[in-house]
Design a protein around this motif. Sequence first.
Motif, short mmCIF file in Angstrom:
data_model
loop_
_atom_site.label_atom_id
_atom_site.label_comp_id
_atom_site.label_asym_id
_atom_site.label_seq_id
_atom_site.Cartn_x
_atom_site.Cartn_y
_atom_site.Cartn_z
N VAL A 363 0.84 -1.20 0.00
CA VAL A 363 0.00 0.00 0.00
C VAL A 363 0.88 1.25 0.00
N ASP A 364 0.44 2.26 -0.74
CA ASP A 364 1.05 3.60 -0.73
C ASP A 364 0.03 4.59 -0.18
N VAL A 365 0.49 5.51 0.66
CA VAL A 365 -0.38 6.58 1.16
C VAL A 365 0.47 7.82 1.34
N SER A 366 -0.06 8.98 0.96
CA SER A 366 0.71 10.22 1.03
C SER A 366 1.09 10.56 2.46
N TYR A 367 2.26 11.21 2.57
CA TYR A 367 2.76 11.63 3.88
C TYR A 367 3.39 13.01 3.71
N ASN A 368 3.01 13.93 4.57
CA ASN A 368 3.54 15.30 4.49
C ASN A 368 4.89 15.37 5.19
N ILE A 369 5.88 15.90 4.47
CA ILE A 369 7.19 16.12 5.07
C ILE A 369 7.44 17.62 5.14
N PRO A 370 8.38 18.08 5.98
CA PRO A 370 8.64 19.52 6.08
C PRO A 370 8.98 20.14 4.73
N ARG A 371 8.56 21.36 4.55
CA ARG A 371 8.72 22.03 3.26
C ARG A 371 10.17 22.12 2.83
N GLU A 372 11.08 22.33 3.79
CA GLU A 372 12.49 22.48 3.42
C GLU A 372 13.10 21.18 2.92
N ASN A 373 12.47 20.05 3.21
CA ASN A 373 12.98 18.76 2.75
C ASN A 373 12.37 18.31 1.43
N GLN A 374 11.40 19.04 0.93
CA GLN A 374 10.70 18.59 -0.27
C GLN A 374 11.56 18.81 -1.51
N ILE A 375 11.58 17.81 -2.37
CA ILE A 375 12.30 17.90 -3.64
C ILE A 375 11.56 18.84 -4.57
N VAL A 376 10.25 18.75 -4.59
CA VAL A 376 9.40 19.65 -5.36
C VAL A 376 8.44 20.30 -4.37
N SER A 377 8.45 21.62 -4.30
CA SER A 377 7.64 22.32 -3.32
C SER A 377 6.16 22.14 -3.62
N HIS A 378 5.40 21.89 -2.57
CA HIS A 378 3.95 21.82 -2.63
C HIS A 378 3.44 20.92 -3.75
N PRO A 379 3.74 19.62 -3.71
CA PRO A 379 3.16 18.75 -4.73
C PRO A 379 1.64 18.72 -4.58
N GLN A 380 0.94 19.19 -5.59
CA GLN A 380 -0.50 19.33 -5.49
C GLN A 380 -1.22 18.04 -5.89
N CYS A 381 -0.75 16.94 -5.36
CA CYS A 381 -1.37 15.64 -5.57
C CYS A 381 -1.34 14.91 -4.23
N HIS A 382 -2.41 14.20 -3.95
CA HIS A 382 -2.48 13.46 -2.69
C HIS A 382 -2.94 12.05 -2.98
N ARG A 383 -2.20 11.07 -2.45
CA ARG A 383 -2.54 9.67 -2.67
C ARG A 383 -3.21 9.11 -1.42
#
Length: 705
Positions: A363-383
């Motif tokens: 199973v895959d489920v979206s998880y929010n990580i801190p903004r400074e760690n994101q490879i792409v800021s604010h991915p506007q997709c949620h699984r």
Amino acid sequence: MDFGGGSGWDNDSSSDPQRRKKRYHRHNANQIQRLEAMFKECPHPDEKQRLQLSRELGLAPRQIKFWFQNRRTQMKAQHERADNSALRAENDKIRCENIAIREALKNVICPSCGGPPLQDPYFDEHKLRIENAHLKEELDRVSSIAAKYIGRPISQLPPIQPSHFSSLELSMGSFPSQEMGCPSLDLDLLSASSTSVPNLPYHHPIHLSSVDKSLMTEIATNAMAELLRLSQTNEPFWMKSPTDGRDLLDLETYEHAFPRPNTPLKNLHFRTEASRDSGVVIISSAALVDIFMDSNKWTELFPTIVSMARTIEVVSSGMLGSQNGSLQLMYQELQLLSPLVPTRHFYVIRYCQQIEQGVWAVVDVSYNIPRENQIVSHPQCHRFPSGCLIQDMPNGYSKVTWIEHVEVEDRGSTHWLFRDLIHSGLAFGAERWLATLQRMSERFACLMVTGSSNQDLGGVIPSLEGKRSMMKLAQRMVNNFCASISTSHGHRWTTLSGMNEVGVRVTVHKSTDSGQPNGVVLSAATTIWLPVSPQTIFNFFKNDRTRSQWDVLSDGNPVQEVAHISNGSHPGNCISVLRAFNTSQNNMLILQESCIDSSGSLVVYCPVDLPAMNVAMSGEDPSSIPLLPSGFTILPDGRRDQGEGASSSSDVHNRSGGSLVTVAFQILVSSLPSGKLNLESVTTVNNLISTTVHQIKTALNCHSS
């Protein structure tokens, strides 16, 4: 109840409910010793093992089952008591140290004057405010995740447990055992590294705290329970589409069964896509699970869907050397092969669990990580919980039930050519994943079939090693082609000119990798709509007799297939070696791979000189053979019949039965990495695209489109 004595009980058989009592049975010392020895070896015995113990010890299988359940509960309680005692001791130690430090600070003197140290109230207050803001932000982040996935605030979370899985009852079935009597496919084609796989952009490392890991564990467990329920239940969750019979999720029933307060994407600009499909694949459940839990192999398995995937953190590597209980934090980037469609980005928790012998779920489920760690800021997709249930079948086959459930931002940015395909859920839905998996599993199965190709090349018939080498070379060619037209942020392409309505996107990059020509490479791609079925267009590109109508490499001359390797049950799934007649380059051959399934098709080709082709055909390592592929992707347009909402029969947006064809070329501008790009090269590749599109439309009589 005495756990140490291993008590068991049965209901009294009295017919009087008021006098019904529990009958306790205390096991003897020999029985307890034998049960304890078995528990150390296997805490989760299967039915066969329980029956064996029952015969040996003279106990009912039900008593054996209850003893092991009670013993596991006892062990879990002991672990929790020990962990809590350790935490309390550590807390007391820190509290004492804190008190000692505060007392010491009261006696600090200034080394200059011998008086109390100078203090800056503003500085101290400002520093505390900053620290408090950071702590509040972290608390809000974790609280929002907990409320979203678990349905209760962070204050109601259970005490923090150690991140290892040995003390957590996450498994719903027995521990895995070695699969016997089931042929395993050699999946070395899914190499751990590939020059076609892009590197992630730089990002700060993520340091997961015990709170993060505990939260991930609970999110993963809840997501797995949801996936299993949705995969094994039809109505009222799933409805059959009246147009094509696909399984579509009833969102009202779903939201009532799985309420999620404070979902951040709940607004008018977000669209839900949810689908389910099932089918049989030629691969065992254990082999498929191993691929899924390796991000590089997973990317290689789905090169037309996954543009990039990386494991950011392994929270748990599983239990007893298997993937059961494996938990990872991953970054995923999914694509539709066209320069007109942006990729979708996800940060997900991927969790694998063995449900019972021969049955697995991922199973895959979206998880929010801190903004400074994101490879792409604010991915506007949620699984939401998505993934697959895999059940072993005879002869190395598996039945796979796939679920895709995402929420994506849609502010009218979807290009009109792809609006119907994407909004219908077909572009990124379960059907496409499963169709690709079935086709790729057939590809690997064909590798294991002994025998030679249908035709030889220069008198050399490919051996099994030669067949394997050719398949590796062709797979790298397909991966390179997908990377050249992908809109992924991770690929090392610089866009020179974007898509202007339906124009040509031109990109460039400097290649220094082995397996690609060194120098400056120019890529051009465009997507067109044609009022012709995808199958007809695929047959047109595959037909040797019609190739001269569009292929500039053949110089208008006929071509002949001189070697052929089948890749699946469909005759269109194959690798071919072609030779063009009456050309000035008699030493040049064309390597081509074509593939087709219910979600679309692909035709990719590349010039390869004769000595290099002989290297691959002889079974030698093909990784150093330079490739610069071009080709086509063919997708259904996803549009319905005219009677289903079409406003005008003359409106090209509402036509049905058509195809979306992406044409892509790569050319070597300079053989030196320091070479310069000039306008003439861009004009050349633009003209190449325009001429090819014109020839395709002419051959298919589609100039009106």
